[in-house]
Design a protein around this motif. Structure first.
Motif, PDB file in Angstrom:
ATOM      1  N   ASP A  65       0.834  -1.206   0.000  1.00 52.06           N
ATOM      2  CA  ASP A  65       0.000   0.000   0.000  1.00 52.06           C
ATOM      3  C   ASP A  65       0.867   1.254   0.000  1.00 52.06           C
ATOM      4  O   ASP A  65       0.526   2.257  -0.643  1.00 52.06           O
ATOM      5  CB  ASP A  65      -0.914   0.005   1.226  1.00 52.06           C
ATOM      6  N   GLU A  79      -8.768  11.357  -5.814  1.00 51.67           N
ATOM      7  CA  GLU A  79      -9.264  10.303  -4.924  1.00 51.67           C
ATOM      8  C   GLU A  79      -9.820   9.106  -5.691  1.00 51.67           C
ATOM      9  O   GLU A  79      -9.550   7.954  -5.351  1.00 51.67           O
ATOM     10  CB  GLU A  79     -10.344  10.881  -4.010  1.00 51.67           C
ATOM     11  N   ASP A  80     -10.584   9.361  -6.755  1.00 51.55           N
ATOM     12  CA  ASP A  80     -11.159   8.265  -7.536  1.00 51.55           C
ATOM     13  C   ASP A  80     -10.075   7.448  -8.223  1.00 51.55           C
ATOM     14  O   ASP A  80     -10.101   6.216  -8.211  1.00 51.55           O
ATOM     15  CB  ASP A  80     -12.135   8.811  -8.588  1.00 51.55           C
ATOM     16  N   HIS A  82      -6.909   7.259  -7.393  1.00 46.17           N
ATOM     17  CA  HIS A  82      -6.095   6.609  -6.365  1.00 46.17           C
ATOM     18  C   HIS A  82      -6.739   5.283  -5.948  1.00 46.17           C
ATOM     19  O   HIS A  82      -6.065   4.235  -5.874  1.00 46.17           O
ATOM     20  CB  HIS A  82      -5.957   7.554  -5.170  1.00 46.17           C
ATOM     21  N   ALA A  83      -8.046   5.306  -5.682  1.00 53.13           N
ATOM     22  CA  ALA A  83      -8.751   4.082  -5.307  1.00 53.13           C
ATOM     23  C   ALA A  83      -8.744   3.070  -6.449  1.00 53.13           C
ATOM     24  O   ALA A  83      -8.614   1.860  -6.233  1.00 53.13           O
ATOM     25  CB  ALA A  83     -10.189   4.411  -4.902  1.00 53.13           C
ATOM     26  N   HIS A  84      -8.858   3.558  -7.667  1.00 56.34           N
ATOM     27  CA  HIS A  84      -8.834   2.687  -8.847  1.00 56.34           C
ATOM     28  C   HIS A  84      -7.483   1.977  -8.952  1.00 56.34           C
ATOM     29  O   HIS A  84      -7.422   0.775  -9.258  1.00 56.34           O
ATOM     30  CB  HIS A  84      -9.101   3.530 -10.092  1.00 56.34           C
ATOM     31  N   HIS A  86      -5.462   1.152  -6.516  1.00 57.54           N
ATOM     32  CA  HIS A  86      -5.411   0.098  -5.507  1.00 57.54           C
ATOM     33  C   HIS A  86      -6.263  -1.108  -5.930  1.00 57.54           C
ATOM     34  O   HIS A  86      -5.866  -2.259  -5.720  1.00 57.54           O
ATOM     35  CB  HIS A  86      -5.887   0.629  -4.156  1.00 57.54           C
ATOM     36  N   ARG A  87      -7.421  -0.858  -6.520  1.00 54.71           N
ATOM     37  CA  ARG A  87      -8.266  -1.981  -6.944  1.00 54.71           C
ATOM     38  C   ARG A  87      -7.596  -2.805  -8.038  1.00 54.71           C
ATOM     39  O   ARG A  87      -7.650  -4.036  -8.022  1.00 54.71           O
ATOM     40  CB  ARG A  87      -9.625  -1.467  -7.418  1.00 54.71           C
ATOM     41  N   ARG A 195     -13.631  -2.319 -10.285  1.00 48.81           N
ATOM     42  CA  ARG A 195     -14.234  -2.988  -9.124  1.00 48.81           C
ATOM     43  C   ARG A 195     -14.658  -4.413  -9.459  1.00 48.81           C
ATOM     44  O   ARG A 195     -14.504  -5.322  -8.643  1.00 48.81           O
ATOM     45  CB  ARG A 195     -15.455  -2.174  -8.657  1.00 48.81           C
TER      46      ARG A 195
END
Length: 302
Positions: A65, A79-80, A82-84, A86-87, A195
């Motif tokens: 991480d 933010e979007d 960044h989360a993408h 990680h997914r 996702r």
């Protein structure tokens, strides 16, 4: 390996959109690649060039991480995105969504969607692959009155929001700023695809649109991601003319990616009057007029 290839493509696309000067680096003239070099990203993220190269080439799925956060910082991901990231990098964990059967809608959700009709609020439920699982009469009349109202009840015939935006001339004419609608649709689909990386329905949809729509292909290859939880959208409806409506997209609990879309107009506005008129028309069985042949296809930004 497809997930890791997606990760590499995403990283390369973000790297290509940054210039050295944005990160305080000295630009020594002509560069062989657009944007940042791999070694520049690696240096700023505090990892070796070899390690970052393996990450971008899809040769590792064990990035920590901390490393992913550092790369996201260097690439200036919001933010979007960044989360993408990680997914995409974590798709092999046990909590990764598995391939699923055709989506079903809880009867109580269908009743809730219909209940919005009395308030003159267009409402529909969109599945994880952007199929329409249910809509009330007003949402049907607003978005696709030329289609069969009962189509969402037949899994093989369900309208698909993304396909409609890019391939249906009726829907294209509905949006005065069609290019913006296309960008928002693909940016949101990228997040959903990250996702649900094993969803065959999503993969088929992307493959179909990549073959049939150059506009979709150009946007998909850009790898931009953005959640569309809220938007204000202009419409030019064939029955009631121009409207400006706010669109709220709410994630339904315990329904595996299903979302409720609601549309509303500013109280007292001409759009509210037009929406009220549309509600009267759809209850009387009015249908939109035929749409002429589609206008010529244009690449976004052309």
């Amino acid at each position: 390996m497809k997930r890791l290839n997606d990760l590499g493509e995403f990283l390369r696309s973000r790297r290509a959109q940054l210039r050295p000067e944005q990160l305080g680096l000295v630009n020594h003239g002509r560069r062989r690649v657009a944007g940042l070099r791999r070694e520049e990203v690696a240096q700023l993220a505090g990892v070796s060039v070899a390690y970052y190269t393996r990450l971008e080439q899809g040769l590792t799925d064990r990035a920590s991480d901390a490393v992913l956060d550092a790369v996201a910082r260097v690439l200036q991901l919001d933010e979007d995105a960044h989360a993408h990231l990680h997914r995409l990098a974590r798709g092999s964990r046990r909590d990764r969504p598995r391939v699923r059967r055709p989506e079903r809608l809880r009867p109580s959700i269908a009743l809730m969607v219909e209940s919005f009709t009395a308030a003159k609020v267009p409402a529909l439920v969109i599945g994880r692959s952007t199929d329409v699982l249910a809509w009330n009469r007003l949402a049907h009349g607003l978005l696709a009155g030329h289609l069969d109202f009962d189509a969402p009840n037949r899994p093989a015939d369900r309208p698909n929001i993304t396909r409609m935006v890019f391939l249906d001339p009726h829907v294209r004419e509905l949006y005065p700023d069609w290019k913006r609608k296309c960008r928002d649709t693909v940016d949101d689909l990228r997040l959903v695809a990250g996702r649900y990386q094993d969803d065959a329905r999503l993969a088929e949809l992307v493959g179909e649109l990549s073959m049939k729509s150059p506009e979709f292909t150009a946007l998909w290859n850009n790898h931009a991601v953005k959640a569309c939880a809220y938007s204000a959208r202009e419409f030019h409806h064939p029955l009631v003319g121009p409207l400006t409506l706010a669109n709220e997209l709410l994630v339904l609990p315990d329904d595996d990616g299903q979302r409720l879309a609601l549309f509303h107009a500013e109280p007292g506005s001409p759009s509210e009057a037009a929406l009220s008129l549309l509600a009267d028309l759809v209850t009387s069985g009015a249908r939109p007029p035929a749409v002429p042949s589609p206008r010529p296809s244009l690449h976004p930004g052309a």
